[in-house]
Design an enzyme around this catalytic site. Structure first.
Site, mmCIF file in Angstrom:
data_model
loop_
_atom_site.group_PDB
_atom_site.id
_atom_site.type_symbol
_atom_site.label_atom_id
_atom_site.label_comp_id
_atom_site.label_asym_id
_atom_site.label_seq_id
_atom_site.Cartn_x
_atom_site.Cartn_y
_atom_site.Cartn_z
ATOM 1 N N TYR A 148 38.079 18.626 0.501
ATOM 2 C CA TYR A 148 37.591 19.391 -0.364
ATOM 3 C C TYR A 148 38.632 20.520 -0.697
ATOM 4 O O TYR A 148 38.445 21.426 -1.638
ATOM 5 C CB TYR A 148 36.013 20.133 -0.232
ATOM 6 N N ASP A 229 29.034 5.379 8.206
ATOM 7 C CA ASP A 229 28.038 4.470 7.543
ATOM 8 C C ASP A 229 26.939 4.148 8.383
ATOM 9 O O ASP A 229 25.959 3.952 7.779
ATOM 10 C CB ASP A 229 28.944 3.251 7.088
#
Ligand code: NAD
Length: 361
Positions: A148, A229
């Site tokens: 970010y 995940d």
């Protein structure tokens, strides 16, 4: 004499937009009552942020707001944003103020609890057998590094226009967030799971290496790794296996939203963003809820619990913080609900819910 002995705290208020002013007002009322009970003197100063700041002075994060927050002992934020400002260019959007204030205050840690309240088990979207033991997870998210904040841009590529974002993490950034996580785990059930994507990403491999190095300094904390995940799956398969999670900025953003959703009650969840001094900024995880703004319908509990986190993490006022948490528990156990949790049944308004919590206090 009594006045002289009171501990004084300067709290900056960033009410923001939508339901922001209503829920911050509720938390202020609760803090005032708790202050009287525990001899704490809070001085509240409001500063403009988000759409309200754009309307008043043309920018989402005015200089006075940044200075005011830096000079406060701690900051309580409502929420920013709304359809009125959605068409403005990126750097003038209310949400830009959130990244700006986090960077200005050096808030590199985001603590997001996701707890299933026994009284609200029915809100949880997961099967009853999965959540029969409840869950109480603390997500420690790195907040000022990673993708970010990395280099980004547009360029002409082999197949025409392309865009790129890059992720970089330094040893210093990983070490300081990992230490917060180990310390947090020490105060809880002493189980830390570090989440990464070390099978693919170099940043994750460095992350994992540093977490393992630090583990020897915290022998009482059991630490393990999980790929992101798998973590996304495990959160819905068996959420009670988690105590403290530590992860990077983007993974934390996504996983903390997933964790909040399995509690089923977005209006209940607080958060803390901390800097080195541990004071910092406290806010509910939800947004400005423009659909119910100004109607006195918002659930104020996430903001009230954010104030409780402020008392605990910023000021070390453990008893005062516990008193708020217990009052919220009691009000929920007694069956009181705001509209977001009432399923069309009898619902308290934002101010009535606040009154109930104050009554118990
Ligand atoms: P939201 O969280 O504002 O609302 C999602 C849904 O949850 C809505 O139906 C809303 O009514 C409900 N809700 C949220 N908080 C509630 C509360 N306390 N009590 C009762 N119901 C509540 O998310 P959104 O609709 O995606 O975003 C609305 C605006 O908020 C957007 O402009 C967005 O950018 C902004 N936003 C701000 C923050 C922040 O300030 N930290 C975070 C997320 C979104």
């Amino acid at each position: 004499m009594y006045e002289v002995n009171m501990k004084k705290y300067k709290i900056g208020l960033l009410k923001g937009d939508g339901i922001g002013p209503e829920i911050v007002e509720s938390a202020v009322r609760v803090l005032e009552v708790v202050g009287k009970k525990f001899d704490l003197d809070f001085a509240f100063t409001p500063y403009l942020i988000g759409g309200a700041a754009i309307d008043a002075c043309g920018e989402p994060l005015p200089k006075e707001t940044v200075e005011g927050c830096l000079n406060s002992d701690s900051v309580l934020l409502g929420a920013v944003g709304g359809p009125k400002w959605d068409t403005l260019p990126g750097n003038l959007r209310p949400e830009k103020a959130l990244l700006g204030i986090r960077a200005a205050m050096g808030l590199f840690t985001n603590l997001r609890p996701a707890k299933l309240y026994p009284a609200l088990k029915g809100e949880c979207p997961l099967r009853e057998d999965i959540v029969q033991n409840g869950f109480d997870i603390m997500i420690v998210r790195e907040l000022t590094g990673g993708i970010y904040f990395g280099e980004r841009g547009y360029r002409e590529g082999k197949y025409g226009e392309e865009a790129y974002d890059t992720e970089a993490y330094s040893r210093m950034e990983i070490e300081r967030i990992a230490r917060v996580a180990f310390e947090t785990a020490k105060k809880r059930r002493k189980k830390l799971i570090s989440i990464d994507k070390a099978n693919v990403l170099e940043t994750s491999r460095l992350w994992r290496k540093i977490v393992h190095e630090l583990a020897s300094e915290y022998p009482d904390v059991e630490v393990s790794d999980m790929l992101v995940d798998n973590a996304a799956m495990q959160l819905v398969r068996n959420p009670s296996q988690f105590d403290v999670i530590v992860t990077s900025n983007m993974f934390g953003d996504i996983l903390s939203d997933e964790a909040s959703q399995i509690t089923g009650s977005i209006g209940m969840l607080p958060s803390a963003s901390l800097n080195e001094g541990k004071r910092g900024l406290y806010e509910p995880i939800h947004g400005s809820a423009p659909d119910i703004a100004g109607q006195n319908k918002a659930n104020p509990i996430a903001t009230i619990l954010s104030a409780a986190m402020m008392l605990l993490y910023a000021f070390d006022e453990v008893e005062a913080s516990d008193a708020i948490v217990r009052a919220v528990d009691k009000v929920l156990d007694a069956g009181y609900r705001t509209a977001d949790l009432a399923h069309g049944g009898a619902a308290l308004s934002c101010t009535e819910m606040t009154d109930k919590i104050i009554e118990v206090l």
